[in-house]
Enzyme design. Structure first.
Site, PDB file in Angstrom:
ATOM      1  CB  THR A   1      -0.837   0.001   1.289  1.00 26.75           C
ATOM      2  OG1 THR A   1      -1.448  -1.259   1.423  1.00 26.75           O
ATOM      3  CG2 THR A   1      -1.873   1.088   1.298  1.00 26.75           C
TER       4      THR A   1
ATOM      5  NE  ARG B   1      -6.988  -9.025   0.300  1.00 26.59           N
ATOM      6  CZ  ARG B   1      -6.116  -8.062   0.618  1.00 26.59           C
ATOM      7  NH1 ARG B   1      -5.950  -7.020  -0.177  1.00 26.59           N
ATOM      8  NH2 ARG B   1      -5.419  -8.131   1.729  1.00 26.59           N
TER       9      ARG B   1
HETATM   10  N1  GLY Z   1      -2.604  -3.529   3.036  1.00 27.03           N
HETATM   11  C1  GLY Z   1      -3.046  -3.732   1.711  1.00 27.03           C
HETATM   12  C2  GLY Z   1      -3.941  -4.862   1.548  1.00 27.03           C
HETATM   13  O1  GLY Z   1      -3.907  -5.815   2.319  1.00 27.03           O
HETATM   14  O2  GLY Z   1      -4.694  -4.852   0.616  1.00 27.03           O
END
Ligand code: GLY
Length: 314
Positions: A169, A196
């Site tokens: 991220t 997801r």
């Molecule tokens: N931290 C990013 C994700 O798990 O999508």
């Protein structure tokens, strides 16, 4: 007093090209401060989405179907308003779509086809987010999996370990004259199931902002959601903890309860900041009162070990 802190994700390279873009991102946030704390956070994240080096926007990792599906969010600590998109495709800057959700709709989260339709209605043109490099990684991983072999790649990045390139991220926290904002964007995890959604667009999980502080998390999204880590950091600061102590405590808690990899950046309304992580790397850039802090490094916490084969540090 103003603080702008940006991160490029856990397990992300700390090589000069990555640091250069992170610094450009923090300075883009600084340039936008005159338009407000939220705009500053948005502009900083856009720079990272536009760079193919990071797992956000162009350069995102691919899901099991070979598609890029992205999550992004923004939160204004001053008003408590939140805007997010989840599993959005074919837009260059999901963080800006999240801003439009916050500013122009009564909703907080738009997902999938609805998010894309909304983006088009607000003038975001169709955009390719799949880099040739990520497509190649996906093809290799799928072919290896077809032969019953391990993909041999970093799940955060889609990149082979030895490439030393890794992404996750990206995010930004802003504290400006007591006003706080947070913004975050991601392509999620490599080879994730289509549909997801990680912690990035989940308020209290991967992002939170209040009149006390702004928090952005990165790492294994499922763990951050289930532990509400971003809100936990806010509650520690509400109980008088320094942002650095709050970030470290939250990482210790995450590692203890979920053994999950992650990193956190946080700034508070008093212009203090903190950052901690438990992976091999977590590049961060920091601008305080208009000046780049050249020697800033987040605090590494023990508690998570990569299960990947040993390779050079990204
Ligand atoms: N931290 C990013 C994700 O798990 O999508």
């Amino acid at each position: 007093m103003s603080v702008i802190m940006v991160h490029g994700g856990v397990e992300t390279s700390t090589a000069p090209p990555y640091i250069k873009v992170l610094r450009e991102s923090a300075l883009a946030g600084l340039n936008a401060l005159s338009s407000g704390h939220l705009k500053a956070a948005e502009e900083a994240v856009r720079v990272l989405e536009n760079s193919p080096l990071f797992n956000a926007g162009y350069g995102s990792v691919l899901n099991l179907d070979g598609q890029v599906e992205m999550d992004a969010s923004v939160m204004d600590g001053e008003t408590g308003r939140f805007g997010a998109v989840a599993a959005v495709r074919d837009v260059s800057n999901p963080v800006s779509v999240a801003c439009r959700v916050l500013e122009e709709t009564p909703h907080v989260l738009l997902a999938g086809d609805g998010a894309i339709k909304f983006a088009r209605s607000r003038g975001f043109p169709p955009a390719n987010c799949v880099t040739p490099e990520m497509m190649e990684m996906w093809r290799k991983a799928v072919s290896l999996a077809g032969r019953g072999e391990a993909a041999g790649v970093n799940l955060f990045t889609g990149m082979p370990e030895e490439r030393g390139q890794a992404c996750d991220t990206v995010g930004c926290v802003v504290s400006h004259r007591g006003r706080l904002a947070a913004a975050s964007s991601t392509g999620g995890s490599f080879l994730k199931l289509p549909g997801r959604v990680g912690d990035t667009p989940v308020i209290g999980g991967g992002i939170f902002a209040s009149r006390r502080c702004a928090v952005v998390c990165t790492g294994l999204g499922e763990a951050f959601i289930e532990t509400l880590t971003a809100k936990y950091v806010d509650s520690l600061i509400a109980h008088g903890r320094h942002p650095q102590e709050a970030a470290e405590k939250a990482m210790v808690r995450l590692a203890g309860s979920r053994r999950a990899p992650g990193g956190i950046i946080v700034a508070d309304s008093r212009g203090r900041w903190g950052s901690a992580y438990n992976t091999r790397t977590f590049p961060v850039a920091l601008v305080v009162d208009g000046k780049l802090v050249e020697d800033f490094t987040p605090r590494k916490i023990q508690g998570w070990k990569s299960s990947l084969p040993k390779g050079p540090t990204p």
